[in-house]
Each structure stands twice: as C-alpha cells, then as structure tokens.
Design a protein around this motif. Structure first.
Motif, short mmCIF file in Angstrom:
data_model
loop_
_atom_site.label_atom_id
_atom_site.label_comp_id
_atom_site.label_asym_id
_atom_site.label_seq_id
_atom_site.Cartn_x
_atom_site.Cartn_y
_atom_site.Cartn_z
N ASP A 1 0.82 -1.22 0.00
CA ASP A 1 0.00 0.00 0.00
C ASP A 1 0.85 1.27 0.00
OD1 ASP A 1 -2.41 -1.27 -0.23
OD2 ASP A 1 -2.92 -1.19 1.90
N PRO A 2 1.88 1.38 0.85
CA PRO A 2 2.71 2.60 0.81
C PRO A 2 3.45 2.76 -0.51
CG PRO A 2 3.05 1.39 2.86
CD PRO A 2 2.28 0.49 1.97
N VAL A 3 3.85 1.64 -1.11
CA VAL A 3 4.54 1.69 -2.39
C VAL A 3 3.61 2.21 -3.48
CG1 VAL A 3 5.69 0.31 -4.16
CG2 VAL A 3 6.08 -0.20 -1.74
N LEU A 4 2.40 1.69 -3.52
CA LEU A 4 1.44 2.10 -4.55
C LEU A 4 1.05 3.55 -4.38
CD1 LEU A 4 -0.83 -1.09 -4.59
CD2 LEU A 4 1.05 -0.51 -6.14
N SER A 5 1.09 4.04 -3.15
CA SER A 5 0.73 5.43 -2.90
C SER A 5 1.72 6.42 -3.50
CB SER A 5 0.61 5.68 -1.39
OG SER A 5 -0.45 4.92 -0.84
N THR A 6 2.91 5.93 -3.88
CA THR A 6 3.91 6.82 -4.48
C THR A 6 3.66 7.06 -5.96
OG1 THR A 6 5.45 5.04 -5.09
CG2 THR A 6 5.62 5.92 -2.84
N ILE A 7 2.74 6.33 -6.56
CA ILE A 7 2.47 6.46 -7.99
C ILE A 7 1.39 7.51 -8.21
CG2 ILE A 7 1.70 5.27 -10.08
CD1 ILE A 7 2.79 2.71 -8.92
N ASP A 8 1.74 8.55 -8.90
CA ASP A 8 0.81 9.65 -9.16
C ASP A 8 0.25 9.51 -10.57
OD1 ASP A 8 -0.64 11.96 -9.05
OD2 ASP A 8 1.08 13.29 -9.37
N ASP A 9 -0.69 8.61 -10.72
CA ASP A 9 -1.34 8.41 -12.01
C ASP A 9 -2.80 8.06 -11.75
OD1 ASP A 9 -2.33 7.31 -14.51
OD2 ASP A 9 -0.23 7.09 -15.14
N PRO A 10 -3.73 8.87 -12.23
CA PRO A 10 -5.15 8.64 -11.94
C PRO A 10 -5.70 7.34 -12.54
CG PRO A 10 -4.90 10.36 -13.59
CD PRO A 10 -3.53 10.07 -13.06
N ARG A 11 -4.93 6.73 -13.44
CA ARG A 11 -5.40 5.48 -14.04
C ARG A 11 -5.18 4.27 -13.15
NH1 ARG A 11 -2.28 4.42 -18.98
NH2 ARG A 11 -0.66 5.57 -17.87
N LEU A 12 -4.40 4.42 -12.08
CA LEU A 12 -4.08 3.28 -11.22
C LEU A 12 -5.21 3.00 -10.24
CD1 LEU A 12 -1.92 1.20 -10.40
CD2 LEU A 12 -1.15 2.84 -8.69
N ARG A 13 -5.62 1.75 -10.18
CA ARG A 13 -6.64 1.29 -9.23
C ARG A 13 -6.09 0.11 -8.45
NH1 ARG A 13 -8.23 5.34 -10.98
NH2 ARG A 13 -10.29 5.93 -11.79
N ARG A 14 -6.63 -0.08 -7.25
CA ARG A 14 -6.21 -1.21 -6.42
C ARG A 14 -7.40 -2.09 -6.10
NH1 ARG A 14 -2.90 1.97 -1.64
NH2 ARG A 14 -2.39 3.83 -2.87
N VAL A 15 -7.17 -3.40 -6.13
CA VAL A 15 -8.17 -4.38 -5.75
C VAL A 15 -7.48 -5.39 -4.84
CG1 VAL A 15 -9.64 -6.27 -6.57
CG2 VAL A 15 -9.55 -4.13 -7.84
N VAL A 16 -8.16 -5.82 -3.79
CA VAL A 16 -7.60 -6.81 -2.88
C VAL A 16 -8.30 -8.14 -3.11
CG1 VAL A 16 -7.19 -7.47 -0.49
CG2 VAL A 16 -7.01 -5.07 -1.17
N ALA A 17 -7.52 -9.19 -3.35
CA ALA A 17 -8.06 -10.55 -3.46
C ALA A 17 -8.04 -11.15 -2.06
CB ALA A 17 -7.22 -11.38 -4.43
N LEU A 18 -9.17 -11.12 -1.38
CA LEU A 18 -9.23 -11.60 0.00
C LEU A 18 -8.94 -13.09 0.10
CD1 LEU A 18 -12.34 -9.59 1.24
CD2 LEU A 18 -9.91 -9.05 1.57
N ASP A 19 -9.22 -13.82 -0.98
CA ASP A 19 -8.98 -15.26 -0.99
C ASP A 19 -7.66 -15.61 -1.68
OD1 ASP A 19 -9.90 -14.36 -3.41
OD2 ASP A 19 -11.33 -15.99 -3.75
N TRP A 20 -6.68 -14.72 -1.58
CA TRP A 20 -5.39 -14.88 -2.26
C TRP A 20 -4.73 -16.22 -1.96
CZ3 TRP A 20 -1.37 -15.94 0.90
CH2 TRP A 20 -1.49 -15.57 2.24
N ASN A 21 -4.98 -16.77 -0.77
CA ASN A 21 -4.29 -18.00 -0.37
C ASN A 21 -4.70 -19.20 -1.23
OD1 ASN A 21 -2.40 -19.17 1.47
ND2 ASN A 21 -4.09 -20.24 2.45
N GLU A 22 -5.80 -19.07 -1.97
CA GLU A 22 -6.23 -20.15 -2.85
C GLU A 22 -5.23 -20.37 -3.98
OE1 GLU A 22 -9.56 -20.78 -6.30
OE2 GLU A 22 -10.19 -19.68 -4.51
N GLY A 23 -4.57 -19.31 -4.43
CA GLY A 23 -3.63 -19.43 -5.54
C GLY A 23 -3.86 -18.36 -6.59
N LEU A 24 -3.21 -18.54 -7.73
CA LEU A 24 -3.22 -17.53 -8.79
C LEU A 24 -4.62 -17.25 -9.32
CD1 LEU A 24 -1.50 -15.68 -10.52
CD2 LEU A 24 -1.09 -17.59 -12.09
N ALA A 25 -5.47 -18.27 -9.34
CA ALA A 25 -6.82 -18.07 -9.87
C ALA A 25 -7.57 -16.99 -9.09
CB ALA A 25 -7.61 -19.38 -9.84
#
Length: 203
Positions: free
Chosen positions: A62-86
């Motif tokens: 999150d702090p890393v992404l906050s350094t990017i000043d581009d309005p096109r950038l969006r963030r999404v959290v995969a809450l079930d990330w532990n399942e794998g790449l899918a």
C-alpha cells in the motif's frame, strides 16, 4: 494518439512469495520496490486503467502504490489470495468495467517486460483474436491478453491455475506476438534473483 478506451491492464501482485521468504514485491530491485517495474510498464501501455491486485502483501504494498501519481491506477484486494493464482485473476477481471474490450495481464514479479509489448497484444485482441500471447524461443512467456468474451472463463478458474489453461483451450485462435527478449520469461523467485537487475540475460 490512438484511443485507450476499453483497454485495460491487470498487474497480479496478491501472492505471499513464500519461496522468496515473504514481501517479495516490496523488496528492492534496482533501488526501488520490485512491483514498481511491472506497474510502470503497464502504465506506459495504451490503456484506460491499470488495476493492481494485492492480497498477502497488501500492507507492505500500500505505501509503495501510494507513491504512484497516475489517476489510471486502481487497487483491488483478493481476500482469498491463499487459494492461488486463480483468486488474483478472478478479483482483477471481476473489477473491470462493463465496457472493457480487452485486458493485458502482467505478473508483479516480472520486472523486465519490454515496453510496447502490451500494446501489440491488445492490438491483436482488438483485431478479433480471443486472446494473444508472447511467443518466445526461451519458453512460456508473459504478458498475455484476453478479449472480454473470454472473461467468464477466467473468473471460473479455481486453485493455483493461471490463464494458461484458458489460453490452451482456445487453440489456434490465439494470436502470437514474437519476442526473444529475456524479460518475457524472467521472474524474481528467490532473493538471489534481485542481483540480476543489472544484467541482460537471466540465468
């Protein structure tokens, strides 16, 4: 400049990086957090939006992404990330707007993807191909791109399966973009891979 409308990029950055020892994507590559290299390449593409999918490493990223000043950038959290790449794919694709025509998919631990490659893949999809991939003599390569018609197949994936199975199912309909650049197959897997930032050929 040609329109960016309907063209999107996803950067998958939700995994735990267990083999690396954790927090891989915030580790320093060439003096800055690793994930920034993939994000800059995605943002340099002719796309309407770049969505980065985080998960296990979200607090560190999150702090890393906050350094990017581009309005096109969006963030999404995969809450079930532990399942794998899918899980990362599902979260990213599901977040795309309804008027999306095609999306190119980057992996957050691949910092040497050549500039311009994403646009070639998206152009192939815009030209009618259901998907487009990089064809490399070095082996399986990234990034890949998909038309919106294929999104239901991507969000139906489960477990630690990436988009390759969907791509394989499309057979000869998949468009190919040739590249022999080492960056299309190089990913940071172990801490020792970070030392390869200054060399041209990964080993």
């Amino acid at each position: 400049m040609m329109s960016r409308a309907g063209r999107h990029a996803l950067v998958l950055a939700a995994g735990a990086g267990r083999r690396f020892g954790g927090n891989k994507l915030s580790a320093l590559w060439g003096g800055e957090p690793l994930v920034l290299a993939a994000l800059r390449t995605a943002l340099a593409a002719r796309v309407e939006r770049v969505t980065v999918v985080t998960g296990a490493q979200a607090p560190a990223l999150d702090p890393v992404l906050s350094t990017i000043d581009d309005p096109r950038l969006r963030r999404v959290v995969a809450l079930d990330w532990n399942e794998g790449l899918a899980a990362s794919l599902r979260a990213g694709v599901a977040s795309l707007p309804g008027d999306t025509q095609g999306a190119v998919i980057f992996l957050g631990d691949m910092p040497l993807i050549p500039a311009g490659l994403a646009d070639q893949l998206l152009d192939a999809v815009a030209g009618g191909a259901p998907a487009a991939r990089v064809r490399s003599p070095r082996g399986p390569a990234h990034p890949v791109a998909f038309a919106a018609a294929v999104f239901p197949d991507l969000v139906a994936l489960v477990g630690d399966r990436g988009a390759r199975s969907v791509m394989d199912g499309l057979g000869e309909a998949v468009a190919c973009v040739d590249s022999d650049a080492p960056g299309v197959v190089f990913d940071v897997d172990l801490p020792s891979d970070l030392d390869k930032a200054t060399i041209d050929e990964p080993t």
